[in-house]
Design a protein around this motif. Structure first.
Motif, PDB file in Angstrom:
ATOM      1  N   LYS A  97      -9.851  -3.832   1.215  1.00  0.00           N
ATOM      2  CA  LYS A  97      -8.527  -3.442   1.770  1.00  0.00           C
ATOM      3  C   LYS A  97      -8.243  -3.476   3.115  1.00  0.00           C
ATOM      4  O   LYS A  97      -7.102  -3.619   3.609  1.00  0.00           O
ATOM      5  N   THR A 153      -2.319   1.676   5.916  1.00  0.00           N
ATOM      6  CA  THR A 153      -2.294   1.282   4.635  1.00  0.00           C
ATOM      7  C   THR A 153      -3.356   2.201   3.788  1.00  0.00           C
ATOM      8  O   THR A 153      -4.615   2.106   4.037  1.00  0.00           O
ATOM      9  N   SER A 155      -5.081   2.818  -0.089  1.00  0.00           N
ATOM     10  CA  SER A 155      -5.343   2.011  -1.598  1.00  0.00           C
ATOM     11  C   SER A 155      -5.103   3.173  -2.668  1.00  0.00           C
ATOM     12  O   SER A 155      -5.733   4.325  -2.798  1.00  0.00           O
ATOM     13  N   ARG A 157      -5.385   4.055  -6.896  1.00  0.00           N
ATOM     14  CA  ARG A 157      -5.705   3.526  -8.168  1.00  0.00           C
ATOM     15  C   ARG A 157      -5.510   4.387  -9.340  1.00  0.00           C
ATOM     16  O   ARG A 157      -5.600   5.493  -9.090  1.00  0.00           O
ATOM     17  N   TRP A 184       0.503  -4.592  -5.438  1.00  0.00           N
ATOM     18  CA  TRP A 184       0.080  -3.951  -6.481  1.00  0.00           C
ATOM     19  C   TRP A 184      -0.589  -5.005  -7.586  1.00  0.00           C
ATOM     20  O   TRP A 184      -0.031  -6.139  -7.723  1.00  0.00           O
ATOM     21  N   THR A 201      -3.819  -0.723  -9.123  1.00  0.00           N
ATOM     22  CA  THR A 201      -4.045  -0.705  -7.890  1.00  0.00           C
ATOM     23  C   THR A 201      -3.002  -1.166  -7.228  1.00  0.00           C
ATOM     24  O   THR A 201      -2.118  -2.192  -7.213  1.00  0.00           O
ATOM     25  N   GLU A 203      -1.426  -1.047  -2.910  1.00  0.00           N
ATOM     26  CA  GLU A 203      -1.556  -0.812  -1.435  1.00  0.00           C
ATOM     27  C   GLU A 203      -0.092  -0.319  -0.929  1.00  0.00           C
ATOM     28  O   GLU A 203       0.663  -0.885  -1.196  1.00  0.00           O
TER      29      GLU A 203
END
Length: 231
Positions: A97, A153, A155, A157, A184, A201, A203
């Protein structure tokens, strides 16, 4: 030191010690930031660059007495600039990422240049470059952390049951917390489970006032979400 192709032991020692000092100052900042290349690595890179520059300029002084011999003191130095890229590449990591380690790779490159400058006798230029590098690494890091951290940014989950309107509720909650969703993806989690499970998931960018811990806690309060992780 009237002869440009010769150097005494005092100046050799001075340049090597100065390279250890300036390289160590930049390496100390990287060590404090827990980077892959820290104090010892930067000191060794700067020391090695200085030694190579000394060798390139003064190591072949005996050959200057021979006829038809031309010397290029920048030849070995040029190889240091290209060769240091392999060491810097080892500090760069791609996590899927984001890319980390670019600043440390750049600091190694700068330290190598400082070492070459010291070896050539450019004391003022090398000292000033070290000062500017420290300002860039330490001073601007404080400014970046204070005023630009919200632009990074993250991540996120989520493991959740595949139920209707789940994505809409997640999106609404994140928007209300000031999160900007950049991308996503949704995929099914394989396995024998009573309910069909999916992994979401995302971002996203958090505002400066957004608390990641509180956001995770509110996401866990949504019906169907079993686990949340953020990095």
């Amino acid at each position: 030191m009237n002869d440009p192709w010769s150097i005494d032991l005092f100046h050799i020692t001075l340049r090597l010690l100065l390279s250890m000092l300036l390289g160590g100052l930049i390496g100390f900042e990287r060590e404090q930031s827990s980077r892959a290349a820290g104090l010892r690595t930067h000191m060794l890179v700067c020391l090695g660059s200085t030694l190579i520059m000394l060798l390139s300029i003064y190591g072949f002084s005996d050959f200057t007495r021979l006829d038809h011999v031309q010397r290029d003191p920048a030849r070995l130095a040029a190889q240091v600039i290209s060769g240091i890229g392999f060491l810097g590449a080892g500090t760069i990591l791609y996590t899927g990422k984001s890319i980390t380690g670019l600043t440390t790779a750049a600091s190694l490159w700068v330290v190598a240049a400082i070492g070459l400058a010291i070896g050539a006798g450019f004391y003022y230029a090398s000292g000033l470059a070290c000062l500017f590098a420290l300002i860039s690494l330490f001073g601007l890091h404080v400014v970046e952390k204070r005023y630009m951290a919200h632009k990074r940014t993250h991540s996120l989950r989520l493991e959740a049951a595949d139920i209707p309107s789940l994505l809409g509720r997640v999106s609404h909650l994140l928007a209300s917390r000031g999160c900007d969703i950049k991308k996503w993806s949704v995929e099914e989690i394989p396995g024998e489970q009573p309910d069909r499970m999916i992994q979401i998931t995302l971002e996203l960018r958090l505002t400066k006032k957004t608390s990641p811990a509180q956001t995770i806690e509110e996401l866990l309060g949504i019906d169907g979400i079993r686990a949340v992780s953020m990095d």
